[in-house]
Design a protein around this motif. Structure first.
Motif, PDB file in Angstrom:
ATOM      1  N   ASN A 138      89.100  94.693  53.770  1.00 19.59           N
ATOM      2  CA  ASN A 138      88.908  95.324  52.460  1.00 19.59           C
ATOM      3  C   ASN A 138      90.212  95.860  51.907  1.00 19.59           C
ATOM      4  O   ASN A 138      90.489  95.737  50.703  1.00 19.59           O
ATOM      5  N   ALA A 139      91.047  96.442  52.764  1.00 21.52           N
ATOM      6  CA  ALA A 139      92.336  96.973  52.314  1.00 21.52           C
ATOM      7  C   ALA A 139      93.240  95.857  51.821  1.00 21.52           C
ATOM      8  O   ALA A 139      93.947  96.008  50.834  1.00 21.52           O
ATOM      9  N   THR A 153      92.216  92.982  50.588  1.00 22.63           N
ATOM     10  CA  THR A 153      91.631  92.483  49.341  1.00 22.63           C
ATOM     11  C   THR A 153      91.971  93.397  48.175  1.00 22.63           C
ATOM     12  O   THR A 153      92.311  92.930  47.081  1.00 22.63           O
ATOM     13  N   VAL A 154      91.956  94.693  48.390  1.00 29.54           N
ATOM     14  CA  VAL A 154      92.216  95.669  47.330  1.00 29.54           C
ATOM     15  C   VAL A 154      93.681  95.663  46.933  1.00 29.54           C
ATOM     16  O   VAL A 154      94.017  95.768  45.761  1.00 29.54           O
ATOM     17  N   THR A 155      94.583  95.497  47.888  1.00 33.58           N
ATOM     18  CA  THR A 155      96.022  95.569  47.589  1.00 33.58           C
ATOM     19  C   THR A 155      96.604  94.262  47.081  1.00 33.58           C
ATOM     20  O   THR A 155      97.722  94.236  46.590  1.00 33.58           O
ATOM     21  N   LYS A 213      87.433  97.111  57.533  1.00 32.43           N
ATOM     22  CA  LYS A 213      88.238  97.992  56.675  1.00 32.43           C
ATOM     23  C   LYS A 213      89.595  97.360  56.377  1.00 32.43           C
ATOM     24  O   LYS A 213      90.097  97.458  55.256  1.00 32.43           O
TER      25      LYS A 213
END
Length: 114
Positions: A108-109, A111-113, A105
């Motif tokens: 992923n966080a 990568t998203v930000t 998680k």
């Protein structure tokens, strides 16, 4: 080496079961297991009630909360022993799983930000 409290707990549990069996209760493994599961639920409910009281601003003694947490842990030890589960090892394994999910998680966080 098992902690002294765990051995005392096991001894007390065996004495309790023997007394219950003399009265015709807890006469099978499934009855003991059911009793232990219900006991955990009961103790968790008592803890939840104390937390509810804290939440609404009532006074609750720390010793009451401590004792309910201890009751839950003791019953967990009993049920684990009854099922031949090494609770410490099971907790280590579960924490490994949770840490792996958390790491995913976090990746992923990131990568998203970015």
């Amino acid at each position: 080496m098992i902690p002294k409290w765990q051995q005392r707990s096991a001894d007390i549990h065996e004495r309790f079961v023997k007394l219950a069996q003399a009265k015709g209760h807890l006469t099978s493994d499934s009855e003991v297991l059911s009793f232990l599961a219900l006991a955990i639920c009961g103790e968790a409910g008592e803890l939840a009630n104390l937390i509810k009281k804290l939440w609404r601003g009532d006074e609750v003694e720390e010793a009451q909360i401590r004792d309910e947490i201890a009751d839950i842990r003791i019953y967990l030890e009993h049920i684990s022993r009854h099922l031949n589960i090494d609770l410490d090892r099971a907790c280590d394994r579960k924490l490994d799983e949770v840490a792996d999910r958390l790491s995913a998680k976090e990746r992923n966080a990131t990568t998203v930000t970015t």
